[in-house]
Design a protein around this motif. Structure first.
Motif, PDB file in Angstrom:
ATOM      1  N   ILE A 237       0.767  -1.141  -0.008  1.00 22.75           N
ATOM      2  CA  ILE A 237       0.127  -0.017  -0.186  1.00 22.75           C
ATOM      3  C   ILE A 237       0.856   1.061  -0.119  1.00 22.75           C
ATOM      4  O   ILE A 237       1.690   1.294   0.810  1.00 22.75           O
ATOM      5  CB  ILE A 237      -0.716  -0.095   1.229  1.00 22.75           C
ATOM      6  N   GLU A 238       0.635   2.315  -0.906  1.00 17.89           N
ATOM      7  CA  GLU A 238       1.365   3.328  -0.909  1.00 17.89           C
ATOM      8  C   GLU A 238       0.410   4.491  -0.842  1.00 17.89           C
ATOM      9  O   GLU A 238      -0.745   4.439  -1.284  1.00 17.89           O
ATOM     10  CB  GLU A 238       2.244   3.618  -2.298  1.00 17.89           C
ATOM     11  N   ASN A 239       0.676   5.612  -0.594  1.00 11.46           N
ATOM     12  CA  ASN A 239      -0.137   7.012  -0.472  1.00 11.46           C
ATOM     13  C   ASN A 239       0.762   8.113  -1.305  1.00 11.46           C
ATOM     14  O   ASN A 239       1.800   7.914  -1.212  1.00 11.46           O
ATOM     15  CB  ASN A 239      -0.429   7.401   0.996  1.00 11.46           C
ATOM     16  N   ARG A 240      -0.198   8.941  -1.990  1.00 11.72           N
ATOM     17  CA  ARG A 240       0.568   9.896  -2.800  1.00 11.72           C
ATOM     18  C   ARG A 240      -0.480  11.233  -2.819  1.00 11.72           C
ATOM     19  O   ARG A 240      -1.717  11.278  -2.279  1.00 11.72           O
ATOM     20  CB  ARG A 240       0.576   9.324  -4.228  1.00 11.72           C
ATOM     21  N   VAL A 241       0.182  12.473  -2.922  1.00 13.01           N
ATOM     22  CA  VAL A 241      -0.431  13.695  -3.075  1.00 13.01           C
ATOM     23  C   VAL A 241      -0.685  14.005  -4.455  1.00 13.01           C
ATOM     24  O   VAL A 241       0.644  13.932  -5.154  1.00 13.01           O
ATOM     25  CB  VAL A 241       0.175  14.508  -2.229  1.00 13.01           C
ATOM     26  N   LYS A 242      -1.662  14.517  -4.957  1.00 14.13           N
ATOM     27  CA  LYS A 242      -1.935  15.075  -6.180  1.00 14.13           C
ATOM     28  C   LYS A 242      -0.930  16.140  -6.648  1.00 14.13           C
ATOM     29  O   LYS A 242      -0.536  17.071  -5.747  1.00 14.13           O
ATOM     30  CB  LYS A 242      -3.487  15.468  -6.310  1.00 14.13           C
ATOM     31  N   GLY A 243      -0.519  16.504  -7.899  1.00 15.37           N
ATOM     32  CA  GLY A 243       0.276  17.458  -8.360  1.00 15.37           C
ATOM     33  C   GLY A 243      -0.302  18.938  -8.117  1.00 15.37           C
ATOM     34  O   GLY A 243      -1.786  18.892  -8.312  1.00 15.37           O
ATOM     35  N   ILE A 244       0.371  20.072  -7.980  1.00 11.58           N
ATOM     36  CA  ILE A 244      -0.290  21.202  -7.777  1.00 11.58           C
ATOM     37  C   ILE A 244      -1.054  21.624  -9.092  1.00 11.58           C
ATOM     38  O   ILE A 244      -1.867  22.347  -8.887  1.00 11.58           O
ATOM     39  CB  ILE A 244       0.694  22.238  -7.143  1.00 11.58           C
ATOM     40  N   TYR A 245      -0.455  21.545 -10.325  1.00 12.02           N
ATOM     41  CA  TYR A 245      -1.118  21.934 -11.526  1.00 12.02           C
ATOM     42  C   TYR A 245      -2.358  21.116 -11.688  1.00 12.02           C
ATOM     43  O   TYR A 245      -3.327  21.489 -12.049  1.00 12.02           O
ATOM     44  CB  TYR A 245       0.062  21.863 -12.636  1.00 12.02           C
ATOM     45  N   SER A 246      -2.396  19.591 -11.534  1.00 17.33           N
ATOM     46  CA  SER A 246      -3.387  18.939 -11.895  1.00 17.33           C
ATOM     47  C   SER A 246      -4.567  19.332 -10.706  1.00 17.33           C
ATOM     48  O   SER A 246      -5.769  19.381 -10.971  1.00 17.33           O
ATOM     49  CB  SER A 246      -3.251  17.588 -11.338  1.00 17.33           C
ATOM     50  N   LYS A 250      -8.411  21.111 -11.667  1.00 20.40           N
ATOM     51  CA  LYS A 250      -9.766  20.736 -11.311  1.00 20.40           C
ATOM     52  C   LYS A 250     -10.531  22.036 -10.701  1.00 20.40           C
ATOM     53  O   LYS A 250     -11.740  22.226 -11.070  1.00 20.40           O
ATOM     54  CB  LYS A 250      -9.493  19.676 -10.046  1.00 20.40           C
ATOM     55  N   ILE A 251      -9.700  22.925 -10.220  1.00 15.62           N
ATOM     56  CA  ILE A 251     -10.395  24.211  -9.539  1.00 15.62           C
ATOM     57  C   ILE A 251     -10.801  24.894 -10.758  1.00 15.62           C
ATOM     58  O   ILE A 251     -11.885  25.229 -10.534  1.00 15.62           O
ATOM     59  CB  ILE A 251      -9.409  24.722  -8.706  1.00 15.62           C
ATOM     60  N   VAL A 252     -10.140  25.006 -11.703  1.00  5.36           N
ATOM     61  CA  VAL A 252     -10.586  25.865 -12.712  1.00  5.36           C
ATOM     62  C   VAL A 252     -11.766  25.193 -13.587  1.00  5.36           C
ATOM     63  O   VAL A 252     -12.692  25.860 -13.937  1.00  5.36           O
ATOM     64  CB  VAL A 252      -9.394  26.133 -13.654  1.00  5.36           C
ATOM     65  N   ASN A 253     -11.421  24.051 -13.976  1.00  7.32           N
ATOM     66  CA  ASN A 253     -12.472  23.465 -14.955  1.00  7.32           C
ATOM     67  C   ASN A 253     -13.614  23.149 -14.297  1.00  7.32           C
ATOM     68  O   ASN A 253     -14.746  22.783 -14.860  1.00  7.32           O
ATOM     69  CB  ASN A 253     -11.777  22.119 -15.515  1.00  7.32           C
ATOM     70  N   GLN A 254     -13.826  22.682 -13.078  1.00  6.62           N
ATOM     71  CA  GLN A 254     -14.820  22.317 -12.367  1.00  6.62           C
ATOM     72  C   GLN A 254     -15.547  23.421 -11.287  1.00  6.62           C
ATOM     73  O   GLN A 254     -16.620  22.962 -10.969  1.00  6.62           O
ATOM     74  CB  GLN A 254     -14.783  20.804 -11.370  1.00  6.62           C
TER      75      GLN A 254
END
Length: 711
Positions: A237-246, A250-254
């Motif tokens: 099991i790994e955990n990751r944090v989403k990239g800042i551009y991604s 989402k903030i802009v498009n949605q």
């Protein structure tokens, strides 16, 4: 001070390459160091640090010794007085070829003001000029290091390079499956092009992550305990944090706040096989509430670039909304290394040369499988792995086709109507027939005629699945239309012998009764079947006579003979079959509790079928025997198969979760689109017929499932 010493670099490549040529890497380092010795970067550091950094990135992608050497030498020809001939003399033609490729694509002019379609053509031209995917990897590694050290450049130049990186290089990295590289390129570019927005996202993440880290660690351990308890073995099991551009996209498009983005924090569960992927999905959904509409099955239907994984979003204790990605170790390797995973060294042997040439975005042919029932998914590999050709339209658009593609393949790649009306083409200004084989660099202008239409003979020379599926689609439709006319004329001609009118029989409902009696769906299907010779006119007339005579209450004792002996007339085979070779038929998958029969093969023992199996009716009946339940091991685990239709594939997560709660293990799922719905075939491990009936009832009780039945 070097960013990495040559010994560290050699040690790194030795970890994954079974037998690297260390000498060529060391010679490349000495050569590049000597000719770059008087050059410095704007930061003031020795220039050699840059090619060494590029080589280090290439080793992280597990590149071969020639590619790493070319990464060290990639700027020598462009930035010093050394020629490509000297590189070839000292390091060989292959390294020289790679260095030359990087030099050429570095000189490609990029108009960043162009529209998206033209930008896409630039990406394709970039690849066309590279010829070898290793050249692309060296250039991407070069760009990544330049972005990491970009702060010493003038601000305007920083913005130009960042914009170019975001529009050209990051999408190419994405299409090659290099997701970590793509994310870093995007984030570095974003920080330069929109520094305020990037700062805002990073500050928000600093607020979210420290608060959540302790909880994340605790939750990861909890999931590990759950999976171990459910007997999932060999997982990570790994955990990751989403990239800042991604996140920003989402903030802009949605139009949502960062607090409402579900997958900022995500977990990956990596397991041994596909069956464990679906088992883990059911386990996660049975312990945590899934968010409706947030499940994606990229294993059954991979992304166009080949990415495979199960994605689901759930609500966990504390109200957190997190994403789980579930994949096999092999899928994870391909997701981490992308196209580079095709030459990772396994068990001491490198992947073949052809593996280096694969360009992932050819997988857009998957669209064909969603558009046509005649496209077979198993044939996708025919279009993914051949050598490619790059052909141009008169407007300069690039079409990427398998080597051996014809003018007709090219026409169908543009539009179905263009392919169907194609009579030839002007190739480089010269008239050519539809079966002319194209080569890279050809400029093709399609010639059409309104009277042209697809012919079955075209299937003898087209090679792309898109062309084949479109031609089959038309030809089958055309042949059915002709067969229908022939079938109707055949019936009318035969009925005249009995002074019967076909249209009157249709109006009176008699022909519909014939269809019902003969188990044919419609009158149209009846006409087509007779026209194609699948049903004889004699059998039609016999059935019609029975219906008409029954209606007139004048039954006639028609004697019919058949060579088939009925199953129920055979002696029942009882007792133990010890010493007799037996196996269960794959067509009907009989289980304990089924009324079954056996087919005595010639030299291969007995094949056990369900008594209602369609296939058994087509076998010599004298070889059919009944099978006693005593011949079914009571405690054995059997394969049960059911099929159903659903409106959307995401509902499979609910089905798997419900079956998992009832103790039924899903072994395999096959999904295909069929008449705007999704047809699902599920293979389940069961103990008896009751289990299968329970599974069917369980699935049927779920909303938006249709036609659940046993296969």
């Amino acid at each position: 001070m070097f960013v990495i010493s040559i010994n560290e670099l050699c040690n790194e490549i030795s970890r994954y390459h079974p037998n690297p040529d260390i000498s060529i890497i060391k010679r490349a380092f000495l050569y590049a160091s000597y000719y770059h010795k008087n050059q410095r970067r704007l930061s003031g550091e020795p220039y050699i640090n840059h090619p060494l950094a590029v080589a280090k990135i290439l080793t992280e992608l597990k590149a071969d010794d020639k590619t790493v050497s070319a990464g060290i030498l990639h700027d020598v020809v462009e930035d010093t007085n050394q020629s490509l001939e000297r590189i070839s003399k000292f390091f060989g033609d292959e390294v020289a070829f790679l260095v030359d490729g990087v030099t050429k694509i570095s000189n490609l002019n990029v108009n960043l003001e162009a529209d998206e379609k033209q930008i896409e053509n630039l990406r394709k031209m970039f690849v066309f000029m590279a010829r070898d995917v290793r050249v692309i990897l060296i250039k991407l590694s070069d760009r990544l290091d330049n972005m990491r050290t970009i702060s010493h450049l003038p601000q305007e130049k920083q913005k130009r390079i960042a914009n170019e990186t975001l529009k050209i290089f990051a999408p190419i990295a994405h299409r090659l499956g290099l997701y970590n590289m793509k994310t870093e390129l995007e984030d570095l570019s974003f920080e330069i092009l929109q520094p305020d927005a990037a700062k805002y996202i990073k500050e928000k993440l600093q607020e979210i992550i420290p608060k959540s880290q302790k909880f994340i660690d605790h939750f990861r351990h909890k999931v590990e305990e759950i999976l171990k308890k459910e007997e999932i073995s060999n997982f990570r099991i790994e955990n990751r944090v989403k990239g800042i551009y991604s996140i920003w996209e989402k903030i802009v498009n949605q139009g949502i706040d960062i607090e409402n983005i579900y997958d900022i924090i995500g977990f990956r569960i990596i397991v041994e096989d596909i069956g464990d992927c679906y088992r883990c999905l059911g386990i996660i959904h049975s312990h945590f509430k899934p968010i409706p509409g947030k499940f994606k099955d990229y294993i059954a239907i991979p992304k166009p670039n080949g990415y495979k994984s199960l994605h689901t979003k759930v609500i966990i204790p504390g109200g957190y909304k997190v994403e789980f990605q579930i994949r096999t170790f092999k899928m994870h390797e391909e997701a981490e290394y992308g196209i580079a995973s095709h030459w990772i060294y396994k068990e001491g042997s490198p992947i073949s040369e052809s593996g280096l040439k694969i360009f992932s975005w050819l997988r857009n042919i998957l669209e064909t499988s969603r558009e046509s029932q005649y496209y077979e998914v198993r044939n996708i590999s025919e279009d993914i792995y051949p050598h490619e050709i790059y052909v141009f339209t008169p407007k300069g658009d690039v079409k990427i086709l398998p080597r051996g593609s014809t003018v007709l393949d090219f026409a169908y790649s543009i539009h179905t109507e263009l392919g169907s009306r194609c009579t030839g083409a002007k190739v480089n200004g010269k008239l050519q027939p539809i079966d002319y084989i194209l080569k890279s660099g050809d400029i093709v202008q399609i010639i059409t005629s309104k009277t042209q239409k697809p012919k079955r003979s075209w299937l003898n020379f087209v090679i792309t699945q898109r062309a084949k599926s479109r031609i089959k689609q038309f030809v089958v439709k055309e042949e059915k239309s002709i067969a229908k006319e022939i079938g109707e004329e055949t019936i009318k001609k035969e009925l005249r012998k009995y002074n019967l009118d076909f249209q009157k029989l249709v109006r009176d409902g008699v022909i519909s009764k014939v269809c019902t009696q003969m188990k044919i769906k419609s009158i149209e299907d009846l006409l087509i079947s007779i026209g194609m010779g699948k049903i004889s006119i004699t059998s039609f007339i016999k059935t019609l006579k029975k219906i008409v005579e029954a209606k007139d209450e004048k039954p006639e004792n028609i004697q019919e003979t058949t060579q088939k002996q009925q199953i129920q007339n055979q002696d029942e085979l009882t007792g133990d079959l010890k010493g007799v070779k037996t196996r269960f038929a794959l067509c009907c998958s009989p289980v304990y509790g089924d009324e079954s029969v056996g087919y005595i093969t010639k030299g291969y023992g007995i094949v056990i079928h369900r008594k209602d199996c369609v296939q058994i009716q087509n076998l010599p009946q004298e070889r059919i025997i009944k099978i006693s339940q005593a011949n079914f091991p009571f405690e054995a685990i059997y394969i049960g198969r059911v099929k159903l239709f659903v409106d959307y594939p995401e509902i499979m997560s609910e089905i798997i979760s419900n079956l998992n709660k009832k103790g039924y293990r899903v072994k395999e799922i096959i999904s295909r689109e069929h008449n705007s719905r999704f047809e699902m075939e599920i293979t389940i491990l069961v103990k008896n017929k009751d289990d299968i009936e329970n599974v069917i009832r369980e699935i049927s009780s779920i909303e938006n499932t249709f036609g659940v039945q046993r296969i």
